[in-house]
Scaffold this active site. Sequence first.
Site, PDB file in Angstrom:
ATOM      1  N   ASP A  50       0.841  -1.198   0.000  1.00 39.28           N
ATOM      2  CA  ASP A  50       0.000   0.000   0.000  1.00 39.28           C
ATOM      3  C   ASP A  50       0.879   1.252   0.000  1.00 39.28           C
ATOM      4  O   ASP A  50       0.371   2.382  -0.065  1.00 39.28           O
ATOM      5  CB  ASP A  50      -1.010  -0.006   1.158  1.00 39.28           C
ATOM      6  CG  ASP A  50      -0.356   0.080   2.518  1.00 39.28           C
ATOM      7  OD1 ASP A  50       0.875  -0.091   2.607  1.00 39.28           O
ATOM      8  OD2 ASP A  50      -1.082   0.314   3.508  1.00 39.28           O
ATOM      9  N   ASP A  89      -1.275  -6.165  -0.558  1.00 35.71           N
ATOM     10  CA  ASP A  89      -1.277  -5.546   0.776  1.00 35.71           C
ATOM     11  C   ASP A  89      -2.681  -5.032   1.095  1.00 35.71           C
ATOM     12  O   ASP A  89      -3.252  -4.251   0.313  1.00 35.71           O
ATOM     13  CB  ASP A  89      -0.292  -4.365   0.738  1.00 35.71           C
ATOM     14  CG  ASP A  89       0.283  -4.041   2.094  1.00 35.71           C
ATOM     15  OD1 ASP A  89      -0.032  -4.747   3.062  1.00 35.71           O
ATOM     16  OD2 ASP A  89       1.063  -3.070   2.158  1.00 35.71           O
ATOM     17  N   LYS A 119      -0.999  -9.453   2.654  1.00 26.47           N
ATOM     18  CA  LYS A 119      -0.253  -9.009   3.835  1.00 26.47           C
ATOM     19  C   LYS A 119      -1.159  -8.082   4.627  1.00 26.47           C
ATOM     20  O   LYS A 119      -1.932  -7.326   4.018  1.00 26.47           O
ATOM     21  CB  LYS A 119       1.030  -8.267   3.429  1.00 26.47           C
ATOM     22  CG  LYS A 119       1.780  -7.695   4.628  1.00 26.47           C
ATOM     23  CD  LYS A 119       3.110  -7.102   4.240  1.00 26.47           C
ATOM     24  CE  LYS A 119       3.038  -5.683   3.759  1.00 26.47           C
ATOM     25  NZ  LYS A 119       2.464  -4.708   4.717  1.00 26.47           N
ATOM     26  N   GLU A 189       9.475  -4.473  10.222  1.00 23.84           N
ATOM     27  CA  GLU A 189       9.840  -3.156   9.676  1.00 23.84           C
ATOM     28  C   GLU A 189      10.370  -2.226  10.773  1.00 23.84           C
ATOM     29  O   GLU A 189       9.740  -2.047  11.821  1.00 23.84           O
ATOM     30  CB  GLU A 189       8.625  -2.513   8.986  1.00 23.84           C
ATOM     31  CG  GLU A 189       8.955  -1.120   8.431  1.00 23.84           C
ATOM     32  CD  GLU A 189       7.953  -0.584   7.431  1.00 23.84           C
ATOM     33  OE1 GLU A 189       7.037  -1.313   7.013  1.00 23.84           O
ATOM     34  OE2 GLU A 189       8.115   0.599   7.046  1.00 23.84           O
TER      35      GLU A 189
END
Length: 301
Positions: A50, A89, A119, A189
């Site tokens: 995204d 995503d 995801k 992340e």
Amino acid sequence: MAQTQADRVTVCYLQELKRQKQKITALTAYDYPVARILDEAGVDIILVGDSLGMVVLGYENTLPVTMEEMIHHTRAVVRARKRAMVIGDMPYLSFHLSLKDSVANAARFIKEAGADGVKLEGATPLRVQLVEALTEAEIPVMGHVGLTPQSVRRLGGFKVQGTEEEKAEAIFRGALALEKAGAFALVLESIPAELAREITSAVKIPTIGIGAGPDCDGQILVVNDMLGLTSGYLPRFVKKYAELGQQMNQAVSQYLKEVRAGLYPEEQHCYHLRPEKAGLVRKIKNKILKEKTKQTKENRK
Ligand code: KIV
């Protein structure tokens, strides 16, 4: 150790790479030509992130991205790939309202866009429950913990996560819960490398790091960032492997110069009539002019 090969990257293949301690490669892509180049280069996973919202659509953050935009771009990427696994995503609010709607949205990535999995960000109890439901519905899910950009408002910006004990523990527990719920891989992340290393060794599923150090099972970057197509701020974990933005600027400037100077197109860029048809255009022109004159005269009557 021989490099493991696959005609099509699957969940089992990725888990085998982890088992054999071979690194998994992943990049984002949002359109057909870039996805084709990544696939031909041999990337294992293409994530239609995204991040689309920020790097392609010009939004300030990822929050405005819609399901329709994600499906549209995922379809283009799927059309281009031959080998890579394509993951769609789930955008903000596509998996927040009810379990039923969330499963239905995830299923759109599989049925309408042809993705191999989805995801989703976060590891709250409801997200973990959703991962269970998606796994039950045969939809492979990649989890995502650490910095989750859809939480930008709550986090107060795109900041490194898990530097304090309590937050690090929550991230660690979240990763374990997602694995237990059935996630086939985890994006880690913007977390300390030490935390990523311990999570990676604690879970059986592959971890894919972005700003999470070298010890994850694989790495992912936003393709526009690593190709030098993103203007403005870049996080410190981004390595630029090319300066395509600069190259494009040079190419476009040269084109503008040549068009303005009448240097483009040259002879080799032109089509011509065969010599015996050279008079054809003059004939057509005369015919049209004659018709026009006749029409003007008739209009005056
Ligand atoms: O949206 C995205 O591109 C992502 C990656 C940064 C992992 O979530």
